[in-house]
Design a protein around this motif. Structure first.
Motif, PDB file in Angstrom:
ATOM      1  N   PRO A  73       0.836  -1.204   0.000  1.00 47.89           N
ATOM      2  CA  PRO A  73       0.000   0.000   0.000  1.00 47.89           C
ATOM      3  C   PRO A  73       0.868   1.251   0.000  1.00 47.89           C
ATOM      4  CG  PRO A  73      -0.691  -1.524   1.719  1.00 47.89           C
ATOM      5  CD  PRO A  73       0.613  -2.020   1.180  1.00 47.89           C
ATOM      6  N   LEU A  74       0.323   2.342  -0.511  1.00 47.06           N
ATOM      7  CA  LEU A  74       1.051   3.607  -0.591  1.00 47.06           C
ATOM      8  C   LEU A  74       0.155   4.732  -0.100  1.00 47.06           C
ATOM      9  CD1 LEU A  74       3.577   5.170  -1.918  1.00 47.06           C
ATOM     10  CD2 LEU A  74       2.022   5.532  -3.826  1.00 47.06           C
ATOM     11  N   LEU A  75       0.693   5.593   0.746  1.00 50.45           N
ATOM     12  CA  LEU A  75      -0.022   6.757   1.244  1.00 50.45           C
ATOM     13  C   LEU A  75       0.849   7.983   1.022  1.00 50.45           C
ATOM     14  CD1 LEU A  75      -2.203   8.287   2.906  1.00 50.45           C
ATOM     15  CD2 LEU A  75      -1.005   7.534   4.969  1.00 50.45           C
ATOM     16  N   MET A  76       0.303   8.973   0.336  1.00 50.63           N
ATOM     17  CA  MET A  76       0.962  10.271   0.155  1.00 50.63           C
ATOM     18  C   MET A  76       0.027  11.319   0.719  1.00 50.63           C
ATOM     19  SD  MET A  76       2.707  10.654  -3.543  1.00 50.63           S
ATOM     20  CE  MET A  76       3.663   9.340  -4.246  1.00 50.63           C
ATOM     21  N   LYS A  77       0.335  11.815   1.901  1.00 52.33           N
ATOM     22  CA  LYS A  77      -0.521  12.813   2.534  1.00 52.33           C
ATOM     23  C   LYS A  77      -0.431  14.155   1.820  1.00 52.33           C
ATOM     24  CE  LYS A  77       0.161  10.776   7.053  1.00 52.33           C
ATOM     25  NZ  LYS A  77       0.696  11.014   8.391  1.00 52.33           N
ATOM     26  N   ASN A  78       0.770  14.471   1.303  1.00 53.66           N
ATOM     27  CA  ASN A  78       0.993  15.748   0.653  1.00 53.66           C
ATOM     28  C   ASN A  78       1.925  15.534  -0.535  1.00 53.66           C
ATOM     29  OD1 ASN A  78       1.874  18.316  -0.132  1.00 53.66           O
ATOM     30  ND2 ASN A  78       1.741  19.117   1.950  1.00 53.66           N
ATOM     31  N   VAL A  79       1.350  15.504  -1.728  1.00 49.87           N
ATOM     32  CA  VAL A  79       2.121  15.242  -2.951  1.00 49.87           C
ATOM     33  C   VAL A  79       3.278  16.229  -3.093  1.00 49.87           C
ATOM     34  CG1 VAL A  79       1.998  15.327  -5.475  1.00 49.87           C
ATOM     35  CG2 VAL A  79       0.268  14.068  -4.176  1.00 49.87           C
ATOM     36  N   ASN A  80       3.051  17.494  -2.782  1.00 53.16           N
ATOM     37  CA  ASN A  80       4.104  18.496  -2.936  1.00 53.16           C
ATOM     38  C   ASN A  80       5.304  18.235  -2.037  1.00 53.16           C
ATOM     39  OD1 ASN A  80       2.686  19.961  -4.917  1.00 53.16           O
ATOM     40  ND2 ASN A  80       1.491  20.984  -3.342  1.00 53.16           N
ATOM     41  N   MET A  81       5.073  17.622  -0.894  1.00 51.94           N
ATOM     42  CA  MET A  81       6.171  17.295   0.012  1.00 51.94           C
ATOM     43  C   MET A  81       6.826  15.962  -0.359  1.00 51.94           C
ATOM     44  SD  MET A  81       6.351  19.832   2.101  1.00 51.94           S
ATOM     45  CE  MET A  81       7.275  19.274   3.503  1.00 51.94           C
ATOM     46  N   ASP A  82       6.015  15.009  -0.853  1.00 52.37           N
ATOM     47  CA  ASP A  82       6.513  13.664  -1.131  1.00 52.37           C
ATOM     48  C   ASP A  82       7.164  13.521  -2.503  1.00 52.37           C
ATOM     49  OD1 ASP A  82       5.619  12.831   1.349  1.00 52.37           O
ATOM     50  OD2 ASP A  82       3.682  12.159   0.595  1.00 52.37           O
ATOM     51  N   ILE A  83       6.755  14.356  -3.447  1.00 50.66           N
ATOM     52  CA  ILE A  83       7.304  14.289  -4.815  1.00 50.66           C
ATOM     53  C   ILE A  83       7.742  15.696  -5.201  1.00 50.66           C
ATOM     54  CG2 ILE A  83       6.827  13.773  -7.237  1.00 50.66           C
ATOM     55  CD1 ILE A  83       4.506  12.027  -6.307  1.00 50.66           C
ATOM     56  N   GLY A  84       8.951  15.827  -5.665  1.00 51.95           N
ATOM     57  CA  GLY A  84       9.410  17.129  -6.139  1.00 51.95           C
ATOM     58  C   GLY A  84       8.693  17.521  -7.415  1.00 51.95           C
ATOM     59  N   ALA A  85       8.512  18.809  -7.633  1.00 52.22           N
ATOM     60  CA  ALA A  85       7.812  19.301  -8.823  1.00 52.22           C
ATOM     61  C   ALA A  85       8.445  18.788 -10.111  1.00 52.22           C
ATOM     62  CB  ALA A  85       7.781  20.824  -8.813  1.00 52.22           C
ATOM     63  N   LYS A  86       9.776  18.655 -10.114  1.00 54.68           N
ATOM     64  CA  LYS A  86      10.445  18.185 -11.337  1.00 54.68           C
ATOM     65  C   LYS A  86      10.215  16.699 -11.613  1.00 54.68           C
ATOM     66  CE  LYS A  86      14.856  17.762  -8.939  1.00 54.68           C
ATOM     67  NZ  LYS A  86      15.574  16.634  -8.847  1.00 54.68           N
ATOM     68  N   ASP A  87       9.720  15.948 -10.606  1.00 57.23           N
ATOM     69  CA  ASP A  87       9.466  14.520 -10.785  1.00 57.23           C
ATOM     70  C   ASP A  87       8.002  14.186 -11.035  1.00 57.23           C
ATOM     71  OD1 ASP A  87      12.146  13.775 -10.464  1.00 57.23           O
ATOM     72  OD2 ASP A  87      11.945  13.798  -8.273  1.00 57.23           O
ATOM     73  N   LEU A  88       7.134  15.194 -11.024  1.00 56.49           N
ATOM     74  CA  LEU A  88       5.702  14.937 -11.191  1.00 56.49           C
ATOM     75  C   LEU A  88       5.365  14.277 -12.529  1.00 56.49           C
ATOM     76  CD1 LEU A  88       3.731  17.884  -9.574  1.00 56.49           C
ATOM     77  CD2 LEU A  88       3.611  15.467  -9.006  1.00 56.49           C
ATOM     78  N   PHE A  89       6.170  14.504 -13.558  1.00 57.07           N
ATOM     79  CA  PHE A  89       5.882  13.907 -14.863  1.00 57.07           C
ATOM     80  C   PHE A  89       5.888  12.378 -14.797  1.00 57.07           C
ATOM     81  CE2 PHE A  89      10.463  13.965 -14.852  1.00 57.07           C
ATOM     82  CZ  PHE A  89      10.813  12.805 -15.527  1.00 57.07           C
ATOM     83  N   ASN A  90       6.520  11.805 -13.772  1.00 58.17           N
ATOM     84  CA  ASN A  90       6.532  10.344 -13.587  1.00 58.17           C
ATOM     85  C   ASN A  90       5.218   9.825 -13.009  1.00 58.17           C
ATOM     86  OD1 ASN A  90       9.182   9.659 -14.473  1.00 58.17           O
ATOM     87  ND2 ASN A  90       9.972  10.619 -12.618  1.00 58.17           N
ATOM     88  N   TYR A  91       4.320  10.724 -12.637  1.00 60.02           N
ATOM     89  CA  TYR A  91       3.051  10.359 -12.004  1.00 60.02           C
ATOM     90  C   TYR A  91       1.892  11.008 -12.761  1.00 60.02           C
ATOM     91  CZ  TYR A  91       6.306   9.042  -8.370  1.00 60.02           C
ATOM     92  OH  TYR A  91       7.344   8.472  -7.685  1.00 60.02           O
TER      93      TYR A  91
END
Length: 154
Positions: A73-91
């Motif tokens: 299972p995966l939980l991301m409470k805050n996408v901006n904190m868990d994934i850098g803006a430059k890596d969002l294209f992977n999601y």
């Protein structure tokens, strides 16, 4: 001929979204071997556009790909904190649906992950650990022909 009723995933995710006030719920399923076991979003509820239809993920890529590959299972409470803006294209599903807080659960068939249940909000920190566990409990071990094999232990 198979007389077994087909599970209505669309109805189930609509109910989950309504019951928990989620902004978005989706199920990605593994496509057959001739498609090299890619994942595509098959059922959605609360989508703001149809870009999800064009998302095709390999194992290990995107939310569904990571959950599919790890079986966890995966939980991301805050996408901006868990994934850098430059890596969002992977999601791509996060970008397409503007998700800010989300959870994903592997859906199993026997000993293989065959799908991923994704749910979330378009506001940061809206999905808490308590709500994540509550949703897991609600779907229970059975989810149509698939099941949530691994439970999060507190």
């Amino acid at each position: 001929m198979n007389d077994e009723p087909r599970y209505n995933y669309q109805k189930e995710i609509n109910n989950l979204r309504s019951q928990f006030g989620l902004d978005f719920v989706s199920v990605a399923l593994v496509q057959p071997a001739e498609d090299r076991f890619v994942l595509t979003w098959q059922f959605v509820s609360g989508n703001i556009n149809n870009r999800y239809k064009r998302i095709v993920l390999q194992s290990g890529r995107g939310i569904a790909g990571v959950v599919f590959k790890t079986g966890k299972p995966l939980l991301m409470k805050n996408v901006n904190m868990d994934i850098g803006a430059k890596d969002l294209f992977n999601y791509p599903i996060i970008v397409a649906e503007r998700l800010q807080s989300l959870g994903a659960l592997p859906l199993w068939s026997y000993n293989r992950v065959m799908g991923v249940l994704l749910f979330g909000f378009r506001q940061e920190n809206a999905l808490t650990e308590a709500l994540f566990h509550l949703i897991q409990e609600e779907i229970g071990p059975e989810f149509g022909s698939l099941y949530a094999k691994e439970r999060v232990i507190e």
